[in-house]
Design an enzyme around this catalytic site. Structure first.
Site, short mmCIF file in Angstrom:
data_model
loop_
_atom_site.label_atom_id
_atom_site.label_comp_id
_atom_site.label_asym_id
_atom_site.label_seq_id
_atom_site.Cartn_x
_atom_site.Cartn_y
_atom_site.Cartn_z
N GLY A 1 -14.14 -24.56 -22.06
CA GLY A 1 -15.10 -25.26 -21.20
C GLY A 1 -15.93 -26.21 -22.03
N GLY B 1 -10.93 -36.24 -14.11
CA GLY B 1 -10.58 -37.45 -14.88
C GLY B 1 -9.30 -38.04 -14.32
N LYS C 1 -27.17 1.07 -27.72
CA LYS C 1 -25.87 0.41 -27.54
C LYS C 1 -25.15 0.36 -28.87
CE LYS C 1 -26.63 -2.86 -23.81
NZ LYS C 1 -26.42 -4.21 -23.35
N ILE D 1 -8.28 -25.27 -15.37
CA ILE D 1 -8.88 -23.93 -15.54
C ILE D 1 -10.39 -23.98 -15.49
CG2 ILE D 1 -6.93 -22.99 -16.86
CD1 ILE D 1 -8.80 -23.24 -19.40
N ASP D 2 -10.97 -25.19 -15.63
CA ASP D 2 -12.43 -25.30 -15.71
C ASP D 2 -13.13 -25.14 -14.35
OD1 ASP D 2 -12.31 -25.67 -18.39
OD2 ASP D 2 -12.60 -27.84 -18.34
N ILE E 1 -5.02 -19.69 -25.41
CA ILE E 1 -4.36 -18.58 -24.69
C ILE E 1 -4.86 -18.56 -23.23
CG2 ILE E 1 -3.99 -17.09 -26.71
CD1 ILE E 1 -6.16 -15.25 -25.44
N GLN E 2 -6.07 -19.11 -23.01
CA GLN E 2 -6.61 -19.12 -21.64
C GLN E 2 -5.86 -20.08 -20.72
OE1 GLN E 2 -11.28 -19.03 -22.22
NE2 GLN E 2 -10.18 -19.79 -24.00
N GLU F 1 -23.77 -9.38 -23.30
CA GLU F 1 -25.21 -9.29 -23.50
C GLU F 1 -25.89 -10.65 -23.26
OE1 GLU F 1 -23.14 -7.14 -25.01
OE2 GLU F 1 -24.27 -5.53 -24.06
O1 F6P Z 1 -8.10 -28.35 -19.28
C1 F6P Z 1 -9.43 -28.04 -19.46
C2 F6P Z 1 -9.64 -27.60 -20.89
O2 F6P Z 1 -8.85 -26.47 -21.21
C3 F6P Z 1 -11.10 -27.34 -21.23
O3 F6P Z 1 -11.56 -26.06 -20.87
C4 F6P Z 1 -11.08 -27.55 -22.71
O4 F6P Z 1 -12.36 -27.90 -23.14
C5 F6P Z 1 -10.11 -28.69 -22.88
O5 F6P Z 1 -9.26 -28.65 -21.76
C6 F6P Z 1 -9.26 -28.62 -24.13
O6 F6P Z 1 -8.40 -29.71 -24.12
P1 F6P Z 1 -7.22 -29.96 -25.16
O7 F6P Z 1 -6.16 -28.94 -24.91
O8 F6P Z 1 -6.74 -31.34 -24.88
O9 F6P Z 1 -7.83 -29.79 -26.50
#
Ligand code: F6P
Length: 325
Positions: free
Chosen positions: A174, A107, A217, A130-131, A256-257, A191
């Site tokens: 994502g 974008g 499991k 990160i995507d 956190i990701q 799974e």
């Molecule tokens: O930067 C990518 C991302 O972290 C996506 O994985 C996620 O869907 C989106 O941004 C979340 O965006 P925001 O922090 O603006 O809610």
């Protein structure tokens, strides 16, 4: 093209671990080549506010290990308007900035490339999201760290899931990208993985869980990519209970990701991308992305890097399912 003396640098869109490494690399490579670098705070929004200040060698000291971005970032929907871009071009010209480097996702690259084509400003895109979903590059800064963060979290969830014989639905980031979900699914022995593009087949998820229980499991993990509509994990949880009498817990990993110390891979690639950005600009290349292709950072034409990667990776779904039998 006239000689480049001053470079503008900004981050745009969601932050990602490793952006600071790219900033450091751009600043030091540029100063080493006797260029001036101007940091633009808060992305394109900050550019429009004139929030710009010169960066020196020490302003990027001690940042290589930190997540986030010292320049901060923003999403700037107004940048889709031609008038807004015209204003941005005026500001850059007024500040005598000869070229702009944008660290962000596709974008942000669309905004940057349009600014280049409309106003002739030399432009560089450094892939940072990160995507890992930008076309034309195999990699974008932050993906490896984000995947590892999610893996660490799911490993912990697995400990409690197996202690209590539970099913967990773990939602990873994502909105439009399956990459994190697929990698985390494979690497945590999930799974099942639910992708953002899919119509969810809850019966299949239930069958996978029940098959696992039958063969002894004591836990199940379902990885869900967040998708565009909030609440997907809870809807799956409700349906598993209502239609298949299966109890489950939801854990949404969320932002956190996006944080944390960048991995070695993110630091290495980001450093290479920042360096190449300056090297290519000095060679006279005035519109490119520092793409990662076949294990190397290369200058790629901007227009190859403007889309979201659309490849669907069914082999990873099959991998998840085969390895979790
Ligand atoms: O930067 C990518 C991302 O972290 C996506 O994985 C996620 O869907 C989106 O941004 C979340 O965006 P925001 O922090 O603006 O809610």
């Amino acid at each position: 093209m006239s000689e480049i003396k001053r470079i503008g640098l900004l981050c745009s869109g969601g932050d990602s671990p490793g952006m600071n490494c790219a900033i450091r690399s751009v600043v030091r490579s540029a100063i080493n080549a006797n260029l001036e670098v101007y940091g633009i705070q808060r992305g394109f929004s900050g550019l429009l506010e004139g929030n710009i200040k010169e960066l020196d060698v020490s302003s990027v000291g001690n940042i290589i290990q930190h997540g986030g971005t010292i320049l901060q970032t923003s999403r700037c929907p107004e940048f889709k308007e031609a008038e807004t871009r015209k204003e941005a071009a005026h500001i850059l010209k007024r500040k005598k900035i000869d070229a702009l480097i944008v660290i962000g996702g596709n974008g942000s690259f669309n905004g940057a490339y349009t600014l280049h084509t409309e106003h002739g400003i030399p432009m560089v895109g450094i892939p940072g999201t990160i995507d890992n979903d930008i076309s034309g590059t195999d990699y974008s800064i932050g993906f490896d760290t984000a995947v590892q963060t999610a893996i660490d979290a799911v490993d912990k969830i697995r400990d409690t899931a197996s202690s209590h014989e539970r099913t967990f639905i773990v939602e990873v980031m994502g909105r439009k990208s399956a990459a994190i979900a697929l990698h985390v699914g494979v690497c945590t022995g999930a799974e099942n993985v639910v992708l953002p593009s899919e119509n969810v087949n809850v019966e299949e998820i239930s069958n996978d869980i029940k098959r696992g229980i039958k063969r002894g499991k004591n836990s199940s993990i379902i990885i869900v990519a967040e998708g565009e509509k909030e609440g997907l994990s809870h809807r799956i949880q409700e349906q598993l209970k209502a239609d298949f009498e299966l109890d489950s817990h939801v854990c949404i990993l969320g932002h956190i990701q996006r944080g944390g110390n960048p991995s070695g891979q993110d630091r290495f690639i980001a450093s290479g991308m920042g360096y190449l950005a300056i090297e290519e600009l000095l060679k006279g290349n005035n519109s490119f992305v520092t793409a990662y292709r076949n294990g190397h950072v290369v200058a790629a034409p901007f227009d190859e890097c403007l889309e979201k990667k659309s490849e669907y990776l069914p082999q990873y779904i099959n991998l998840v399912k085969t390895l979790s039998i």
